[in-house]
Design an enzyme around this catalytic site. Structure first.
Site, PDB file in Angstrom:
ATOM      1  N   CYS A  49       0.651  -1.411   0.077  1.00 27.23           N
ATOM      2  CA  CYS A  49       0.011  -0.089  -0.091  1.00 27.23           C
ATOM      3  C   CYS A  49       1.003   1.255  -0.048  1.00 27.23           C
ATOM      4  CB  CYS A  49      -0.889  -0.054   1.276  1.00 27.23           C
ATOM      5  SG  CYS A  49      -1.921  -1.430   1.271  1.00 27.23           S
ATOM      6  N   ASP A  72      16.029  39.879 -13.546  1.00 28.39           N
ATOM      7  CA  ASP A  72      14.448  40.149 -13.942  1.00 28.39           C
ATOM      8  C   ASP A  72      13.926  41.511 -13.242  1.00 28.39           C
ATOM      9  OD1 ASP A  72      11.727  38.622 -14.962  1.00 28.39           O
ATOM     10  OD2 ASP A  72      11.308  39.603 -13.005  1.00 28.39           O
TER      11      ASP A  72
END
Length: 484
Positions: A34, A441
């Protein structure tokens, strides 16, 4: 990867989603393995054993749980350099490169010998690349059987099996039931004219911020973005020298299941591994928000689970970055739309007005710079885009996830017209490098109130190794200014 049983069992007791996809638990009393988030009753610790991959659990003799469905577990994000080559190889296997290219092609793509690949792969995942690839094919088939109405032959083909007979034999041997038996048990659903599969992520997920980012950059005829859906046309070469495969995809958010729903036409089923890989990169589904948000508390409260908008194709991001140099988003979108219209691939029968794809590197490399100027690029940017396309088409620059960052940045900046800003944007969105930071930037500089790139880098040092996520947060905060 070494697993501590006490830590794993504690995560299992609390169903801690931070560990989903990082280990699997085999339960000796049921013979099933699982995910740590499985909703069934927690087994006793003495009945549990823990494995670093689904393939390792299956090699130990366990069958996948039908309740938590291990094939839906999110993947491994890039957290450190250890095991990076093994994860790069696993990503290529997930995308189906082994069919029919072979594992030698995987080793070649990550730059190592097949023998070394086997050694580091087994250390990271606990199984050989061959065993891992077989498990991934079976899990892909299991998901298609559960989630779609594809015929058995189409499922076998999509999952990379050479024949339906071999598919049936391996499925029955590994999982203890036939593919048809699983489909009857799971009750396959869906429409015959389209496939829909689930792609899990670790919550939270800042879906609204993601679609806002993509919507502002959407190219008319190539993409269509609404508040609850992202759609785009796609084209890619399935084999060298073959005509491109064309089609469309659509992505919706399913917050209750902590997943995205990917929809595509059935004719793309055999390429689903490649498409799923592209969508996972585009939406940054393998990120670890628990780690990232804890490291960026000044941003996380505003938009928990923010992801880096990535790339379905690395060259596309590079093209967008070059086109977007020193111009606003509306103008960049117009130029990109012309490139798609004049040099892209037509996509018939796509919904939502999706008509064409953006051109690939080989197509633009075959163009002249003058043809690119006719789309609205300046002379200098036309030369830059052509040089970039030629470098990618010739294999001198590889723009793929987990490519070596520093050599790739150096190769990009050796091309005309590509500086640090453009290279960092490509690394951030095209290569999926979480520590990329375009210090030049203008929007970031305005947000931080700093003028010099050196000061920007010094300020951003506190955010490493997640500087890229901080950059996306700063772009999100900006009320004006546009980025690629």
């Amino acid at each position: 990867m070494q697993l501590d049983p006490d830590t794993c069992y504690s995560a299992l007791l609390t169903r801690d989603r931070r560990f989903d996809g990082w280990f699997y638990v085999g339960v000796s009393s049921t013979g099933v393995y699982c995910r740590p988030v499985c909703a069934v009753r927690t087994p006793l610790k003495r009945n549990c054993s823990f494995y670093p991959s689904a393939a390792a659990a299956e090699q130990a003799g366990y069958r996948p749980c039908l309740r938590c469905r291990p094939e839906l577990a999110p993947g491994h994000g890039v957290l450190d350099l250890s095991g990076q080559l093994a994860r790069a190889a696993a990503a290529l296997i997930d995308q189906g490169l082994t069919d029919p290219a072979g594992l030698s092609a995987v080793a070649r793509r990550v730059g190592i010998t097949p023998r070394h690949l086997r050694r580091i792969f087994e250390a990271e995942f606990g199984v050989s690349p061959v065993a891992y690839a077989q498990t991934q094919r079976l899990l892909l088939a299991k998901g298609l059987l559960t989630d779609t109405t594809l015929p058995m032959a189409a499922v076998a083909d999509a999952a990379g099996f050479g024949s339906v007979r071999r598919f049936n034999h391996l499925f029955r041997t590994r999982y203890g039931l036939t593919p048809l038996g699983l489909r009857r048990t799971g009750g396959a659903c869906g429409q015959e004219d389209r496939l829909t599969v689930s792609l899990a992520y670790r919550p939270p997920y800042a879906w609204r911020q993601m679609v806002d980012f993509l919507a502002r950059r959407a190219v008319d005829g190539v993409e269509r973005v609404t508040a609850d859906r992202y759609g785009r046309a796609v084209a890619f070469a399935a084999e060298p020298g073959a005509p491109p495969v064309t089609g469309w995809i659509a992505v919706n958010h399913d917050p209750e299941r902590h997943s995205l729903r990917l929809t595509l036409p059935p004719r793309l089923a055999r390429h689903i591994g490649r498409i799923v890989g592209g969508v996972r990169r585009l939406f940054d589904l393998d990120a670890r928000p628990d780690l990232i948000d804890a490291h960026l508390p000044e941003f996380a409260a505003e938009a928990p689970g923010l992801r880096i908008p990535g790339a379905f194709d690395g060259f596309e991001i590079a093209m967008r970055a070059v086109v977007g140099q020193q111009i606003g988003l509306p103008q960049a979108r117009v130029i990109l739309g012309r490139l798609a219209q004049r040099h892209g691939t037509s996509v018939p029968d796509a919904p939502d007005g999706l008509r064409r794809t953006l051109p690939d590197a080989a197509t633009l490399a075959a163009c002249t710079p003058e043809a690119l100027r006719a789309c609205g690029l300046t002379g200098a940017r036309a030369l830059s885009l052509h040089a970039l396309a030629l470098a990618v088409a010739e294999g001198r620059v590889a723009l793929q996830p987990l490519a070596p960052v520093e050599p790739t940045l150096a190769a990009l900046q050796a091309l005309p017209g590509i500086g640090d800003w453009t290279a960092q944007v490509i690394a951030l969105r095209g290569l999926g490098w979480p520590n990329a930071f375009p210090a030049g930037d203008l929007v970031l500089r305005k947000q931080l109130g700093l003028a010099r790139p050196a000061d920007m880098l010094a300020h951003a040092a506190r955010w490493a190794p997640w500087r890229g996520y901080a950059a996306v947060h700063l772009w999100r905060r900006a009320t004006e200014g546009e980025t690629p």
